[in-house]
Scaffold this active site. Structure first.
Site, PDB file in Angstrom:
ATOM      1  N   ASP A 191       8.813  -4.608 -13.539  1.00 44.73           N
ATOM      2  CA  ASP A 191       8.015  -3.986 -12.487  1.00 44.73           C
ATOM      3  C   ASP A 191       7.907  -2.493 -12.793  1.00 44.73           C
ATOM      4  O   ASP A 191       8.886  -1.754 -12.685  1.00 44.73           O
ATOM      5  CB  ASP A 191       8.696  -4.218 -11.130  1.00 44.73           C
ATOM      6  CG  ASP A 191       7.844  -3.776  -9.949  1.00 44.73           C
ATOM      7  OD1 ASP A 191       6.981  -2.898 -10.134  1.00 44.73           O
ATOM      8  OD2 ASP A 191       8.048  -4.298  -8.844  1.00 44.73           O
TER       9      ASP A 191
ATOM     10  N   GLY B  20       0.837  -1.188   0.000  1.00 43.64           N
ATOM     11  CA  GLY B  20       0.000   0.000   0.000  1.00 43.64           C
ATOM     12  C   GLY B  20       0.884   1.255   0.000  1.00 43.64           C
ATOM     13  O   GLY B  20       1.525   1.539  -0.991  1.00 43.64           O
TER      14      GLY B  20
ATOM     15  N   SER C 297       6.548  -4.477  -1.772  1.00 42.70           N
ATOM     16  CA  SER C 297       6.139  -3.149  -2.216  1.00 42.70           C
ATOM     17  C   SER C 297       6.300  -2.157  -1.047  1.00 42.70           C
ATOM     18  O   SER C 297       7.401  -2.044  -0.498  1.00 42.70           O
ATOM     19  CB  SER C 297       4.705  -3.202  -2.748  1.00 42.70           C
ATOM     20  OG  SER C 297       4.373  -2.038  -3.445  1.00 42.70           O
ATOM     21  N   TRP C 298       5.239  -1.444  -0.632  1.00 42.51           N
ATOM     22  CA  TRP C 298       5.357  -0.597   0.550  1.00 42.51           C
ATOM     23  C   TRP C 298       5.833  -1.419   1.753  1.00 42.51           C
ATOM     24  O   TRP C 298       6.568  -0.918   2.608  1.00 42.51           O
ATOM     25  CB  TRP C 298       4.041   0.087   0.869  1.00 42.51           C
ATOM     26  CG  TRP C 298       3.925   0.453   2.331  1.00 42.51           C
ATOM     27  CD1 TRP C 298       3.161  -0.165   3.273  1.00 42.51           C
ATOM     28  CD2 TRP C 298       4.643   1.494   3.014  1.00 42.51           C
ATOM     29  NE1 TRP C 298       3.345   0.430   4.504  1.00 42.51           N
ATOM     30  CE2 TRP C 298       4.255   1.452   4.372  1.00 42.51           C
ATOM     31  CE3 TRP C 298       5.568   2.459   2.608  1.00 42.51           C
ATOM     32  CZ2 TRP C 298       4.756   2.326   5.324  1.00 42.51           C
ATOM     33  CZ3 TRP C 298       6.076   3.333   3.557  1.00 42.51           C
ATOM     34  CH2 TRP C 298       5.668   3.266   4.897  1.00 42.51           C
TER      35      TRP C 298
ATOM     36  N   HIS D 128       5.150  -6.833 -10.790  1.00 42.37           N
ATOM     37  CA  HIS D 128       5.193  -6.392  -9.397  1.00 42.37           C
ATOM     38  C   HIS D 128       4.440  -7.303  -8.435  1.00 42.37           C
ATOM     39  O   HIS D 128       4.877  -7.502  -7.301  1.00 42.37           O
ATOM     40  CB  HIS D 128       4.610  -4.975  -9.304  1.00 42.37           C
ATOM     41  CG  HIS D 128       4.663  -4.362  -7.945  1.00 42.37           C
ATOM     42  ND1 HIS D 128       5.840  -3.911  -7.371  1.00 42.37           N
ATOM     43  CD2 HIS D 128       3.689  -4.122  -7.029  1.00 42.37           C
ATOM     44  CE1 HIS D 128       5.593  -3.415  -6.170  1.00 42.37           C
ATOM     45  NE2 HIS D 128       4.286  -3.539  -5.929  1.00 42.37           N
TER      46      HIS D 128
END
Length: 318
Positions: free
Chosen positions: A268, A46, A113-114, A296
């Site tokens: 990605d 996120g 990711s985050w 991703h």
């Protein structure tokens, strides 16, 4: 590549709860696997995405004891989509509270990711509490990474989707799309806020897989999910994730002695491979796997193969 690895069978949590972390926030957590096995914590993306049941299945339940949790304001945590006292450093403190709740001294930290950003912030703050790191789709949250995705870069690869992303804020300053979206997402016009949330979430859902994924798009644009995802992610990015310029790369030396794997899709678009490459250059002893033909998302077949291989490797380092 050997035969592609797939998820472990579906498992249910052996423990769930709501942890009061202060500031009016209560964080949902769950534990899966075998109590007392290799401790691990899973940090979702996120910011604002929440955890998915399939993410439990990245770990061998016989050899891992995994804590997953929904970060402040998203998923099953409360209050929903709340931005107050919701920063990177609040989340780092929450991870420590959860470690103490789990009763472990050190644990394997897995973030995508985050979640990779948060993993690095946590590991650089509490290196003595981290037995290893698995990072997927690395996002350093530096200004170059944000500009690539929200100013110029990804827009050149997805010009049609970029035009739709611009629709809610066309009349605003094109040099500050994050700020323009913030005004809508936090404004008093509820209809405009939900429209902006769905546009923000649609841009992300449309750029994190190599091919369109209708099921992903549907989940990202559900009202409650889109609201939390867009408000929280925009809130973090508006504030540069409360990180100093290039902080996570600058402080990579603090990871010295922590074994780690970085798993990155060659294509990605959300988090270009440059970020993973630069961290690998600064983090001595890290293992970088660039997965050809992958993007991703964690469930991209090539990425998934490497993730399951990685969790197995930490469970059985010999």
């Amino acid at each position: 590549m050997s035969e592609l690895r797939t998820l472990y069978p579906q498992i249910e949590p052996y423990e769930t709860g709501m942890l009061d972390v202060g500031d009016g926030h209560r964080v949902y957590y769950e534990r899966v696997g075998t109590r007392g096995a290799l401790p691990a914590v899973f940090l979702h993306g996120g910011p604002g995405a929440g955890c998915l049941p399939a993410q439990r299945q990245l770990f061998d339940p016989a050899r891992h004891d995994v804590l997953l949790f929904d970060q402040r304001g998203c998923g099953r945590s409360t209050p929903h989509a709340n931005l107050d006292a919701n920063t990177t450093w609040h989340l780092v403190a929450d991870i420590e509270r959860l470690r103490e709740l789990a009763g472990v001294e050190r644990w394997l930290v897995f973030g995508g990711s985050w979640g990779s950003t948060l993993s690095l912030a946590y590991a650089q703050t509490h290196p003595d509490r981290v037995s290893g790191l698995i990072l997927r789709g690395l996002f350093t949250a530096d200004r170059t990474a944000l500009d690539w995705y929200y100013r110029f870069g990804a827009s050149e690869i997805y010009p049609d989707k970029w035009e739709r992303f611009l629709d809610p804020v066309r009349a605003a300053n094109p040099d500050d799309l994050i700020g323009a979206y913030r005004k809508l997402l936090t404004g008093d016009d509820a209809a405009a806020a939900i429209a902006a949330a769905k546009a923000w979430s649609t841009w992300e859902a449309g750029t994190i897989t190599l091919l369109p994924t209708p099921e992903l798009m549907e989940s990202f644009t559900e009202d409650d999910y889109a609201t939390a995802f867009a408000r929280i992610e925009n809130h973090f990015f508006f504030h540069d994730c409360w990180l100093e310029p290039d902080q996570l790369l600058r402080d990579a030396h603090r990871l010295s002695g922590i074994p780690g794997m970085i798993i990155q899709g060659r294509y990605d678009i959300a988090c270009p491979v440059r970020q993973a490459w630069e961290l690998h250059q600064r983090w001595r002893g890290s293992d970088l796997r660039i997965v050809e033909g992958s993007s991703h998302a964690f469930n991209d077949p090539g990425i998934l193969h490497e993730l399951v291989e990685a969790t197995d490797r930490f469970a059985d380092p010999g």
